[in-house]
Design a protein around this motif. Structure first.
Motif, PDB file in Angstrom:
ATOM      1  N   VAL A   1       0.844  -1.188   0.000  1.00  0.00           N
ATOM      2  CA  VAL A   1       0.000   0.000   0.000  1.00  0.00           C
ATOM      3  C   VAL A   1       0.885   1.246   0.000  1.00  0.00           C
ATOM      4  CG1 VAL A   1      -1.775   1.276   1.250  1.00  0.00           C
ATOM      5  CG2 VAL A   1      -1.809  -1.224   1.230  1.00  0.00           C
ATOM      6  N   GLY A   2       0.522   2.249  -0.783  1.00  0.00           N
ATOM      7  CA  GLY A   2       1.216   3.523  -0.754  1.00  0.00           C
ATOM      8  C   GLY A   2       2.201   3.662  -1.887  1.00  0.00           C
TER       9      GLY A   2
ATOM     10  N   TYR B   1       8.951  -4.761   4.148  1.00  0.00           N
ATOM     11  CA  TYR B   1       7.643  -5.094   3.580  1.00  0.00           C
ATOM     12  C   TYR B   1       7.216  -6.477   4.056  1.00  0.00           C
ATOM     13  CZ  TYR B   1       4.274  -7.073   0.357  1.00  0.00           C
ATOM     14  OH  TYR B   1       3.178  -7.700  -0.170  1.00  0.00           O
TER      15      TYR B   1
ATOM     16  N   VAL C   1       2.414  -1.445   4.231  1.00  0.00           N
ATOM     17  CA  VAL C   1       2.730  -0.031   4.038  1.00  0.00           C
ATOM     18  C   VAL C   1       4.245   0.162   4.124  1.00  0.00           C
ATOM     19  CG1 VAL C   1       2.385   2.309   4.894  1.00  0.00           C
ATOM     20  CG2 VAL C   1       0.509   0.667   4.998  1.00  0.00           C
TER      21      VAL C   1
ATOM     22  N   ARG D   1       7.496   2.181   4.873  1.00  0.00           N
ATOM     23  CA  ARG D   1       7.868   3.321   5.701  1.00  0.00           C
ATOM     24  C   ARG D   1       9.319   3.170   6.135  1.00  0.00           C
ATOM     25  NH1 ARG D   1       4.520   2.542   9.456  1.00  0.00           N
ATOM     26  NH2 ARG D   1       5.904   1.699  11.057  1.00  0.00           N
TER      27      ARG D   1
END
Length: 341
Positions: free
Chosen positions: A229-230, A243, A249, A251
């Protein structure tokens, strides 16, 4: 790498004045060319080595098909041999490699299993129990961990991206080329750089895939096959991105133990605390945030040794009665001031 910069780097390497990241670069440079690392020669060794240098240079630089296609750097290496900066190639004893504590030493004693594929591609597999070094045609090097494989073109097409595929874990030292991006593809993530060093872990069967940056910066985005996601994120030195299907997500976060990237002062005698924090920030590339007013007028006397970043911060906090907190991308340093000191 420019020949002038290479000459300076090798000179400092011989003087044992390189930092960890620079030492690793020199070690990989020599490993990629199957050359031992140098140590400062004695006058007798230097004279004997110079006499043999031209013969070896002539033998190694006769025209022949080679994957290494940067003659300026190649001839610069030959010149360094004559100057005595890399006399270990000529038989001078060498010192053990340093600066690889965070990355297992690659060996060339054992060989990768190489399989030719259609379209000029090939696959190198590490079927040994040790990390093995792979030199790519563009001058980049890959330290391939046991059980891992890398798929790559035998020659990268001029003017096109440099694309490789990885299964497992590898440490990449990418040759900088502003005209051609370097991309590492795994089933979960795609990592894009111009030239830097980083580790990619994408081991089949494991829940997580990780990209950890040592120097420079990389751009990481989900692969087309992953449900991440993202958008893409930029990962900087001493950061990593993880991941997993459970947490898709992307980050960037700090690595567990940041590596020292460049040397900084180790001793401070009645110096402002802000100066000490700035030195740590510059040495490790990790942002350290604090309230300037709280540290106004605060000075400290202390000496650091071989402690890691967080041990150094612990020592500073113990001296000041301060605290710090790790966030995803930075360190928050908190002090009550120096009124009671």
């Amino acid at each position: 790498m420019k020949p002038s910069h290479l000459a300076d780097l090798l000179k400092r390497y011989l003087q044992d004045s390189t930092i960890e990241g620079e030492t690793w670069t020199v070690d990989q440079w020599y490993e990629a060319r199957d050359m031992p690392r140098p140590t400062p020669p004695t006058p007798a060794e230097q004279a004997a080595a110079k006499a043999r240098a031209w013969q070896r240079i002539q033998a190694r630089t006769r025209p022949r098909p080679v994957a290494w296609r940067r003659p300026a750097v190649r001839w610069a290496a030959a010149a360094l041999l004559v100057l005595g900066l890399s006399l270990a190639w000529l038989g001078v004893p060498h010192r053990p490699a340093a600066g690889l504590a965070r990355h297992p030493t690659a060996t060339t004693a054992e060989q990768l299993t190489v399989t030719a594929e259609a379209g000029g591609w090939q696959r190198s597999t590490n079927q040994t129990g040790h990390a093995l070094l792979l030199a790519l045609a563009d001058g980049s090097t890959v330290t391939l961990q046991p059980g891992s494989w890398l798929r790559y073109p035998a020659r990268f097409a001029p003017g096109h991206e440099r694309v490789v595929e990885l299964s497992g874990e590898a440490f990449f030292a990418v040759f900088h080329d502003a005209r051609r991006r370097f991309r590492v593809l795994t089933p979960q993530l795609e990592t894009t750089v111009l030239g830097t060093s980083f580790t990619v872990r994408a081991v089949p069967g494991q829940a997580e895939a990780t990209v950890e940056v040592r120097t420079g910066a990389v751009r990481v985005c989900p692969s087309t096959a992953s449900p991440a996601v993202g958008a893409a994120v930029v990962v900087r030195p001493n950061q990593q991105v993880v991941y997993s299907v459970a947490a898709p997500v992307l980050r960037p976060v700090l690595v567990a133990e940041p590596a020292l990237l460049r040397p900084q002062p180790l001793s401070f005698e009645e110096r402002p605390v802000a100066e000490v924090l700035a030195s740590l920030e510059a040495g490790y590339g990790v942002p350290i945030r604090y309230t300037g007013a709280a540290l106004a007028g605060c000075t400290v006397s202390l000496a650091f040794g071989t402690e890691n970043l967080f041990e150094k911060l612990d020592l500073l906090c113990k001296t000041l009665g301060a605290t710090y907190e790790r966030t995803d991308e930075a360190i928050i340093f908190r002090s009550r001031g120096c009124q009671s000191e």
